[in-house]
Design an enzyme around this catalytic site. Structure first.
Site, PDB file in Angstrom:
ATOM      1  N   ASN A  61      37.989   8.523 -14.648  1.00 20.22           N
ATOM      2  CA  ASN A  61      37.495   9.691 -15.375  1.00 20.22           C
ATOM      3  C   ASN A  61      38.096  10.963 -14.791  1.00 20.22           C
ATOM      4  O   ASN A  61      39.336  11.040 -14.709  1.00 20.22           O
ATOM      5  CB  ASN A  61      35.962   9.697 -15.557  1.00 20.22           C
ATOM      6  CG  ASN A  61      35.107   9.577 -14.326  1.00 20.22           C
ATOM      7  OD1 ASN A  61      35.150   8.589 -13.639  1.00 20.22           O
ATOM      8  ND2 ASN A  61      34.294  10.584 -14.065  1.00 20.22           N
ATOM      9  N   ASP A  62      37.330  11.950 -14.408  1.00 23.65           N
ATOM     10  CA  ASP A  62      37.837  13.297 -14.113  1.00 23.65           C
ATOM     11  C   ASP A  62      39.112  13.356 -13.260  1.00 23.65           C
ATOM     12  O   ASP A  62      39.191  12.677 -12.233  1.00 23.65           O
ATOM     13  CB  ASP A  62      36.798  14.119 -13.326  1.00 23.65           C
ATOM     14  CG  ASP A  62      35.380  13.891 -13.767  1.00 23.65           C
ATOM     15  OD1 ASP A  62      35.164  13.273 -14.807  1.00 23.65           O
ATOM     16  OD2 ASP A  62      34.481  14.345 -13.046  1.00 23.65           O
ATOM     17  N   PRO A  63      40.058  14.228 -13.623  1.00 23.34           N
ATOM     18  CA  PRO A  63      41.154  14.545 -12.687  1.00 23.34           C
ATOM     19  C   PRO A  63      40.581  15.354 -11.525  1.00 23.34           C
ATOM     20  O   PRO A  63      39.699  16.182 -11.723  1.00 23.34           O
ATOM     21  CB  PRO A  63      42.103  15.413 -13.524  1.00 23.34           C
ATOM     22  CG  PRO A  63      41.262  15.993 -14.610  1.00 23.34           C
ATOM     23  CD  PRO A  63      40.151  15.010 -14.879  1.00 23.34           C
TER      24      PRO A  63
END
Ligand code: DQQ
Length: 576
Positions: A61-63
């Site tokens: 998920n999130d960078p």
């Protein structure tokens, strides 16, 4: 999972059993206790992307914490090393020389200590003076999801890959005080150095329904003190995740280092990811360092009615300053729109959008986002259309490229806006998505709908239209841009939203441009030079590989002219 190979039906029964028992807790982080460590044996290829960032298997998920260090761009990301659903969250790590070709390394940090035993959640990296990168991340310390802020440093600065990271024992650096919400206290930003010699960071949070970014200061990066008041907050916006705060130049066309906060001729961007809607919103405003306050410009709105980076599958974005090309680059997690069962079956979930460079629009009212120029190195076979007329109901197929993996740039023009449909002010501005789904790409309009039919099957049973529709509203015109997944797949059970956003564009020259990056299960589009962006995740059953087609269309009564259309087949870079 050998068992699953021999008895695929057993896997299905097992998964249904898990869902019946509701192992997936409905919250911002769904926990699938029984799925999170279910390693994939086979990876399903059909929806894998060709040139978007993704891993061979498992969940991302999130960078997190993008930086440039000694010849390499580093991207970290929220990663489940053990399964294709969210869980066991570590910081995955990949490096690149050009932000397009990526090499996967071992995870940089993973839960192992008392201060992050239940997860290494999102955060940032800052390059300290002397070229010393440091990571700040959120550690989850117990089952109640108590969150603290930790740091990690490279074990060996002479390794340009920064393969090994150390989480020193003086962690955590920051814990919430009793006035704060310990389970909504996360995602520290990249630090900036103030003229007062102090480092500053923001941490996202909420108090009841008020979204908050707390400001912390430190002289030595180790001892952090919370400022008397938050840098900014806003009622009824819910939890603020993954804040990003950076300067943009009002005149120059280059990006700015995060520490250039206290200069003239700049504005500031505060982006927050709203846990409640799962979209990224931003305001432009002014940072007052002495007051430690950020004030959004007049006409800027925090939260739901505010500007979005992207009106589609796009969340938890993160930017960094690229010191080599002097630009600010941002990218985000383009989450899946299929089901968790699909993800387990695919063996992977989550991609990152194409890195976008961001500048302020010369009109000062919004940002402009554009795919980084390096993407163009992947362009291969090209086809062009010039001055092609599209009368009401006409469409033209763009033949000769690989339509499932393509980059398309098109400029449309029209002679007059007289036929534009009347804008009805009772349409709730908030619900552009509803407007887009009602009006769709097939309901005849005046000026528009016109645009592209991406990932279209031969018989047009499946297609993802990306298009404009222009309305007349008193003395001005309103442009709606849609990326409509409702007809993208014959599969019923998928999430197929009609994503939409307004485009703040001057139509004096009677032209509108569109760029779409089409990549098997993602269509990432940039309207009017990046003023409005929409990313859709789609899962066609017929329009796959060489059976995918691309068309330009017009379903409005005003004739539309394709001034120029350039489309390229895209090569696949080295991808992890
Ligand atoms: N994802 C992380 C959190 C962040 C959220 C956990 C946003 O740190 O708030 O994986 O998607």
């Amino acid at each position: 999972m050998e068992l699953a190979k021999k008895f695929p039906w057993a896997l299905l029964v097992f998964l249904l059993f898990c869902f019946a028992k509701n192992y997936g807790v409905e919250a911002s982080h769904k926990v699938y206790t029984s799925l999170q460590s279910l390693s994939a044996v086979n990876v399903k290829r059909v929806y894998r992307t060709g040139f978007h960032f993704q891993l061979e298997r498992n969940w991302i998920n999130d960078p997190n914490g993008p930086i440039y260090y000694n010849g390499f761009y580093h991207l970290f990301y929220q990663y489940n090393p053990e399964g294709a659903v969210w869980g066991n969250i570590a910081w995955g790590h990949s490096v690149s020389k050009d932000l397009i070709n990526w090499k996967k390394l071992e995870p940089a940090i993973f839960p192992s200590k008392i201060f992050d035993k239940y997860g290494c959640w999102s955060g940032s990296a800052t390059v300290l003076p002397g070229n010393k990168p440091i990571i700040l991340y959120t550690g989850v310390v117990d089952e109640n999801i108590t969150e603290v802020q930790n740091y990690a440093v490279p074990a060996d600065y002479s390794d340009p890959y920064l393969r090994k990271w150390i989480k020193p024992d003086n962690n955590p650096l920051i814990v919430a005080d009793e006035s704060m919400n310990t389970t909504a206290f996360r995602d520290p930003t990249t630090a900036w150095l103030g003229l007062d010699g102090l480092w500053k960071i923001l941490v996202g949070s909420r108090r009841k329904h008020r979204g908050i970014v707390y400001l912390y200061r430190s002289r030595d990066f180790m001892n952090w003190v919370k400022a008397k008041h938050p840098l900014h907050s806003s009622a009824n916006t819910g939890n603020w995740e993954c804040p990003d705060f950076f300067p943009v130049s009002l005149h120059a066309t280059n990006g700015l280092d995060t520490s250039l906060m206290e200069r003239n001729n700049i504005k500031h961007v505060l982006k927050v990811s709203l846990d409640g809607t799962r979209y990224d919103y931003y305001t432009l405003g002014t940072y007052f360092p002495q007051l430690e306050r950020y004030i959004p410009d007049k006409n800027m709105v925090d939260g739901l009615r505010g500007l979005r980076y992207d009106y589609g599958n796009f969340y938890a974005s993160k930017s960094f300053f690229d010191p080599i090309k002097k630009r600010r680059i941002m990218w985000a997690w383009a989450n899946e729109s299929d089901t968790t069962l699909d993800d387990v079956e695919k063996g992977w979930a989550g991609i990152q959008t194409i890195p976008r460079s961001i500048l302020i629009d010369p009109n000062g009212r919004q940002l402009l986002q554009w795919p980084i120029e390096e993407l163009e190195t992947l362009r291969r076979k090209k086809v062009e259309l010039h001055k092609k007329k599209l009368k009401k109901g006409e469409h033209v197929e763009v033949k000769g490229i690989a339509a499932a993996q393509a980059d398309v740039e098109v400029t449309f023009s029209f002679h007059s806006l007289d036929k534009a449909e009347k804008y009805d002010f009772s349409w709730d501005e908030l619900d552009t998505q509803k407007l887009c789904s009602q009006k769709g790409s097939t309901v005849q309009g005046g000026v528009g709908p016109f645009g592209l039919l991406t990932l279209a099957s031969q018989d047009l049973k499946e297609y993802t239209p990306v298009f404009f529709r222009i309305f007349k509203a008193n003395s001005k015109h309103i442009v709606l841009m849609c990326s409509d997944a409702s007809s993208s797949s014959l599969r019923e059970e998928l999430y197929k939203p009609s994503f939409a956003g307004f485009v703040d564009v001057d139509l004096t020259d009677k032209k509108l441009s569109l760029r779409s990056l089409i990549d098997h299960s993602v269509v990432e589009s940039f309207g009017a030079g990046g003023k409005t962006c929409i990313t859709s995740r789609v899962y066609p059953t017929l329009a796959i590989y060489e059976n995918a087609h691309l068309h330009a269309f017009n379903n409005g009564t005003e004739t539309i002219i394709i001034e120029k259309l350039d489309a390229w087949s895209m090569n696949s870079p080295q991808m992890n």
